[in-house]
Design a protein around this motif. Structure first.
Motif, short mmCIF file in Angstrom:
data_model
loop_
_atom_site.label_atom_id
_atom_site.label_comp_id
_atom_site.label_asym_id
_atom_site.label_seq_id
_atom_site.Cartn_x
_atom_site.Cartn_y
_atom_site.Cartn_z
N LYS A 139 0.83 -1.21 0.00
CA LYS A 139 0.00 0.00 0.00
C LYS A 139 0.87 1.26 0.00
O LYS A 139 0.62 2.20 -0.77
N VAL A 140 1.90 1.26 0.85
CA VAL A 140 2.75 2.45 0.96
C VAL A 140 3.51 2.69 -0.33
O VAL A 140 3.59 3.82 -0.83
N VAL A 141 4.11 1.64 -0.89
CA VAL A 141 4.93 1.80 -2.10
C VAL A 141 4.07 2.28 -3.26
O VAL A 141 4.44 3.20 -4.00
N ARG A 142 2.91 1.68 -3.44
CA ARG A 142 2.05 2.10 -4.55
C ARG A 142 1.56 3.53 -4.37
O ARG A 142 1.45 4.29 -5.34
N ARG A 143 1.32 3.92 -3.12
CA ARG A 143 0.91 5.30 -2.87
C ARG A 143 2.07 6.26 -3.14
O ARG A 143 1.88 7.35 -3.67
N GLN A 144 3.28 5.84 -2.77
CA GLN A 144 4.45 6.68 -3.05
C GLN A 144 4.59 6.95 -4.54
O GLN A 144 4.86 8.09 -4.96
N VAL A 145 4.41 5.92 -5.34
CA VAL A 145 4.56 6.08 -6.78
C VAL A 145 3.42 6.93 -7.34
O VAL A 145 3.64 7.85 -8.15
N GLU A 146 2.21 6.64 -6.89
CA GLU A 146 1.04 7.37 -7.38
C GLU A 146 1.14 8.86 -7.09
O GLU A 146 0.81 9.70 -7.93
N ARG A 147 1.61 9.20 -5.88
CA ARG A 147 1.66 10.61 -5.46
C ARG A 147 3.06 11.22 -5.62
O ARG A 147 3.26 12.38 -5.27
N ASN A 148 4.01 10.39 -6.08
CA ASN A 148 5.39 10.85 -6.24
C ASN A 148 5.94 11.42 -4.93
O ASN A 148 6.47 12.54 -4.87
N ILE A 149 5.79 10.63 -3.87
CA ILE A 149 6.25 11.02 -2.55
C ILE A 149 7.35 10.05 -2.11
O ILE A 149 7.18 8.84 -2.15
N GLY A 150 8.47 10.59 -1.66
CA GLY A 150 9.53 9.75 -1.12
C GLY A 150 10.18 8.85 -2.13
O GLY A 150 10.74 7.80 -1.76
N CYS A 151 10.12 9.22 -3.40
CA CYS A 151 10.74 8.42 -4.45
C CYS A 151 11.84 9.23 -5.14
O CYS A 151 11.65 10.40 -5.45
N VAL A 152 12.97 8.59 -5.36
CA VAL A 152 14.07 9.21 -6.10
C VAL A 152 14.06 8.66 -7.52
O VAL A 152 14.10 7.44 -7.71
N PRO A 153 13.95 9.51 -8.54
CA PRO A 153 14.00 9.00 -9.92
C PRO A 153 15.39 8.39 -10.18
O PRO A 153 16.41 9.01 -9.90
N THR A 154 15.42 7.19 -10.73
CA THR A 154 16.71 6.55 -10.97
C THR A 154 16.74 5.90 -12.34
O THR A 154 15.74 5.33 -12.81
N THR A 155 17.89 5.98 -12.98
CA THR A 155 18.14 5.30 -14.25
C THR A 155 19.08 4.12 -14.04
O THR A 155 19.72 3.66 -14.98
N SER A 156 19.15 3.61 -12.83
CA SER A 156 20.17 2.64 -12.45
C SER A 156 19.96 1.27 -13.09
O SER A 156 18.90 0.66 -12.95
N MET A 157 21.00 0.78 -13.76
CA MET A 157 20.96 -0.59 -14.27
C MET A 157 21.08 -1.59 -13.12
O MET A 157 20.48 -2.68 -13.16
N GLY A 158 21.83 -1.24 -12.09
CA GLY A 158 21.93 -2.12 -10.93
C GLY A 158 20.59 -2.37 -10.28
O GLY A 158 20.25 -3.50 -9.90
N ARG A 159 19.77 -1.31 -10.18
CA ARG A 159 18.43 -1.48 -9.60
C ARG A 159 17.54 -2.32 -10.51
O ARG A 159 16.69 -3.07 -10.04
N LEU A 160 17.72 -2.19 -11.83
CA LEU A 160 16.92 -3.00 -12.74
C LEU A 160 17.25 -4.49 -12.56
O LEU A 160 16.36 -5.33 -12.59
N PHE A 161 18.51 -4.81 -12.36
CA PHE A 161 18.88 -6.19 -12.06
C PHE A 161 18.20 -6.66 -10.77
O PHE A 161 17.70 -7.79 -10.68
N ASP A 162 18.18 -5.79 -9.75
CA ASP A 162 17.51 -6.13 -8.50
C ASP A 162 16.03 -6.41 -8.73
O ASP A 162 15.46 -7.37 -8.16
N VAL A 163 15.39 -5.58 -9.54
CA VAL A 163 13.95 -5.72 -9.80
C VAL A 163 13.66 -7.05 -10.48
O VAL A 163 12.74 -7.78 -10.08
N VAL A 164 14.42 -7.38 -11.49
CA VAL A 164 14.19 -8.66 -12.19
C VAL A 164 14.45 -9.82 -11.25
O VAL A 164 13.72 -10.83 -11.25
N SER A 165 15.47 -9.69 -10.39
CA SER A 165 15.76 -10.73 -9.41
C SER A 165 14.56 -10.98 -8.51
O SER A 165 14.19 -12.13 -8.23
N SER A 166 13.89 -9.92 -8.08
CA SER A 166 12.72 -10.06 -7.22
C SER A 166 11.52 -10.58 -8.01
O SER A 166 10.77 -11.44 -7.53
#
Length: 774
Positions: free
Chosen positions: A600-627
């Motif tokens: 709930k918190v994460v989806r609300r953060q994205v929806e309202r753009n609160i507490g999110c840092v925009p990132t172009t990180s390839m390392g984070r994309l690897f993390d996302v696919v891993s999850s």
């Protein structure tokens, strides 16, 4: 009778020429050729005055750079004619002091075979002496206090030589001639074992007590060459688990030490290149694949879930003795030891005795100490072999402080490096000295260790910086340090530009033409086109030393909670999916891994753009696919999710699945990949097949971007993501016919960042100091 005319010349040799037997080498060449004169150390290197016939002098210069001592490296030989003096012999003179120079300090190196043979010989006076060394081996960098490199300038100054050691030390024909750490049981350092109120002295008594501690499942703090290790029997599960608990280290693998290559081969499968580096004088930790049929069964907690083991061969005489039967001791010595840095996680390595006895008392059951002081701490180096080439992961003992030769001279500069995996860099002229591994800048203790390292390097190489270089990130401690130095300008260097510049510098590129730098990592401070702050990390830069153009990058997506998103890939996976309009099924592994509140918190953060840092990180994309495919949802150490994704991909089937990014101008859009990954998971496709397909998709995307540029433009692969050997191989194969640059001297991760910063800042200073035309 024919009179032979005599000539005299001054020869100055620079490079790694002190403390490595170079003067005895010069003496030997000169005396064989019947030449007269003298040789001495000075702060610039080695200076020789040599006299004789023209033919003999020419032969002397030819032989000078031939058949060098094992540890010597000559960078330059300058020859100047001078007036004859009529010497009647050749001598080795006293070292000169007080001049500016660029002497290259040799690194600490492993005990040589000759010393090991003497240590094993009961008739030798250094039999079982744990500090045996000679001109060809032993500590160098960690004991030096000043230049030129003589005994009085090292931590051995307080140990007076006995008559027999002194005779070796002054005999140019002896293997220990001017070996500054030379000693023996009568005049040199000694061991001590401490446990509670008990103190034990004497080599065999101490080694026996340490081995008994291992047999009882205890953890021993062992003072080595560059600092303390925490050690235990790697086959004892309870001991390994307890060490992990005490050190505060979750799943991150422990390094292992063995006595020889034969034992290492019972743990890991080694190719020729891995065997060669494992037994080299540097003796780094080598990351190699577990043996298919191991001859020794390790505790599971050594490297949980990891198909690689980090193995090193004992590199000091003390380490060697720990694996050998001890006279009077009961039981067999250990076969394999966990040998991890002597510190609590995120702290600098302990190397001072008083500090170690205080900081490590809660981590170790006993201490194995010695009274040779360590001047400069130096952790173990870590390498991985990629297609027969050694790639540094952590450049420290055995390699530092050998400099990187620069393609052009730079004015004196100090670069502060990165916040994680920190090293500093001191550069002037055509040399850049990258420091030993300092660590992650997470506390004041590590910052103090960083400052001490910078002070040591600037003092040793007499560098008075005209400028400092730092990362652009305003929150980095290293950047704050740079701006706190009085009266010195600071050049802010963008993180990924520094990565690319480091790669160019180590390959000797002059920068007359740009390269296409593919800089993939976890996080680096960057600015979007509209000036807003982003966490970069999936960057393709057309770059030279003077600047860069951002020609392609991953689509910026929301990283929820900053560091919390990094530590919890499942949260980032949910955030990415929401940002690209992907409705993850409630059975998706990433969704299942999050509790309802997190979702709930994460989806609300994205929806309202609160507490999110925009990132172009390839390392984070690897993390996302891993999850998304259920590999890793919470990480215990940096890049754990991406590392485990690489390992899983190694078991995947080729062409079982195809994934592809979309390219829209300069934006690399991962939305199609994420959607297809989610669909493949729902369809029951094997996670290993998905992991391999993702690696292929990234490689295809890099090749597609590269094709936009002329083939003469070299492609450089840099950033921590390119520690992934599978990805590096896949990208390289797609770029056949092009020049592909990868790291060989400094790590692709942030451990190499300081080199790039130094070269960029030095280049700017060169331009600033260049006289303008009138």
């Amino acid at each position: 009778m024919t009179t032979v005319s005599l000539e005299r010349m001054r020869v100055v040799a620079t490079g790694v020429v002190q403390g490595v037997g170079f003067r005895p080498h010069v003496y030997g060449v000169a005396t064989r050729l019947g030449l007269t004169g003298h040789v001495s150390n000075n702060p610039s290197g080695v200076e020789i005055e040599i006299e004789g016939s023209p033919g003999a002098l020419a032969e002397f210069v030819r032989q000078l750079n031939a058949q060098l001592p094992p540890l010597a490296r000559v960078d330059s030989i300058d020859v100047q004619p001078i007036a004859t003096k009529g010497d009647d012999h050749f001598a080795i003179g006293e070292s000169e002091t007080g001049q500016a120079g660029l002497t290259l300090v040799p690194p600490d190196v492993a005990t040589c075979d000759d010393c090991l043979a003497e240590m094993a010989d009961p008739s030798d006076r250094r039999y079982r002496y744990p500090f045996i060394n000679c001109t060809n081996c032993g500590p160098r960098f960690t004991i030096i206090r000043d230049l030129p490199y003589d005994r009085a300038s090292t931590t051995m100054a307080s140990f007076g030589l006995c008559d027999r050691c002194h005779a070796e030390y002054v005999d140019p024909s002896d293997r220990r001639y001017h070996a500054q750490p030379v000693a023996c049981p009568q005049c040199g350092p000694q061991l001590q074992f401490r446990q509670g109120d008990m103190t034990v002295a004497g080599t065999d008594a101490v080694v026996g007590a340490v081995q008994a501690s291992f047999a009882q499942g205890q953890i021993v703090a062992i003072k080595g060459i560059g600092g303390y290790h925490l050690a235990c029997d790697a086959t004892n599960a309870a001991a390994v688990d307890e060490l992990r608990r005490r050190k505060g280290r979750n799943d991150k693998p422990f390094a292992l030490m063995v006595v020889d290559i034969s034992t290492a081969s019972q743990l890991v499968d080694l190719d020729d290149a891995e065997r060669q580096v494992l037994t080299s004088s540097a003796r780094p930790i080598v990351l190699a694949s577990r043996a298919a049929s191991p001859g020794i069964h390790l505790a599971q907690g050594v490297a949980p879930g990891n198909p690689l083991l980090g193995v090193m061969v004992a590199y000091s005489p003390l380490h060697r003795l720990l694996f050998e039967p001890c006279p009077g001791a009961q039981g067999a010595p250990p076969q394999v030891l966990v040998m991890t840095s002597g510190n609590l996680s995120n702290e600098p390595i302990a190397y001072d005795d008083a500090d170690a006895l205080q900081r490590l008392v809660g981590l170790a059951d006993a201490f194995c100490l010695h009274d040779r002081p360590i001047e400069l701490p130096c952790d173990d180096s870590v390498v991985r072999v990629v297609d027969g080439e050694v790639q540094p992961v952590r450049r420290s003992r055995g390699y530092a402080p050998v400099p990187v030769s620069l393609p052009f001279p730079v004015a004196p500069v100090v670069a502060a490096g990165a916040e994680l995996k920190n090293t500093a860099c001191v550069a002037k002229g055509r040399h850049a000295w990258v420091s030993q591994h300092v660590g992650d800048m997470e506390n004041l203790e590590t910052l103090a260790a960083f400052g001490s390292s910078v002070d040591a390097f600037t003092r040793m190489y007499q560098v008075r910086p005209q400028v400092l270089a730092a990362d652009m990130h305003p929150g980095y401690l290293t950047r704050r340090w740079a701006y706190q130095q009085a009266d010195l300008p600071v050049v802010d260097v963008q993180h990924h530009h520094a990565h690319v510049a480091a790669l160019m510098a180590e390959h000797g590129l002059e920068g007359t033409a740009p390269i296409l730098g593919v800089a993939f990592d976890g996080t680096g401070y960057g600015l979007a086109a509209d000036g807003s702050v982003q966490a970069w990390g999936g960057e393709v830069l057309l770059a030279d030393y003077d600047g860069f153009e951002r020609v392609a990058h991953l689509l910026a997506l929301p990283l929820p909670g900053g560091d919390e998103g990094v530590r919890n890939p499942c949260r980032t996976a949910v955030a990415y999916a929401a940002a690209v309009g992907l409705d993850l099924d409630h059975n998706s592994p990433a969704v299942v891994a999050c509790d309802p509140t997190e979702l709930k918190v994460v989806r609300r953060q994205v929806e309202r753009n609160i507490g999110c840092v925009p990132t172009t990180s390839m390392g984070r994309l690897f993390d996302v696919v891993s999850s998304l495919i259920g590999v890793r949802h919470r990480v215990g150490y940096e890049a754990q999710a991406a590392i485990e994704l690489e390992f899983l991909a190694g078991r995947g089937r080729e062409q079982a699945l195809t994934l592809a990014f979309s390219l829209h101008g300069d934006v690399i859009d991962p939305a199609p990949v994420l959607a297809d990954v989610a669909d493949a998971v729902a369809a029951g496709v094997a996670p290993a097949d998905i992991a391999l397909a993702f690696h292929h998709a990234v490689a295809d995307m890099v090749a597609a971007v590269a094709e936009r540029f002329d083939h003469p433009t070299p492609v450089g692969l840099t950033g921590g993501v390119f520690q992934n050997t599978l990805l590096t191989r896949l990208v390289t194969r797609r770029l056949v016919g092009r020049t592909v640059l990868t790291h060989r001297l400094v790590p692709p991760n942030d451990g190499g960042l300081a080199l790039g910063q130094a070269v960029v800042a030095g280049r700017q200073l060169n331009e600033r100091n260049r006289p303008s035309c009138v």
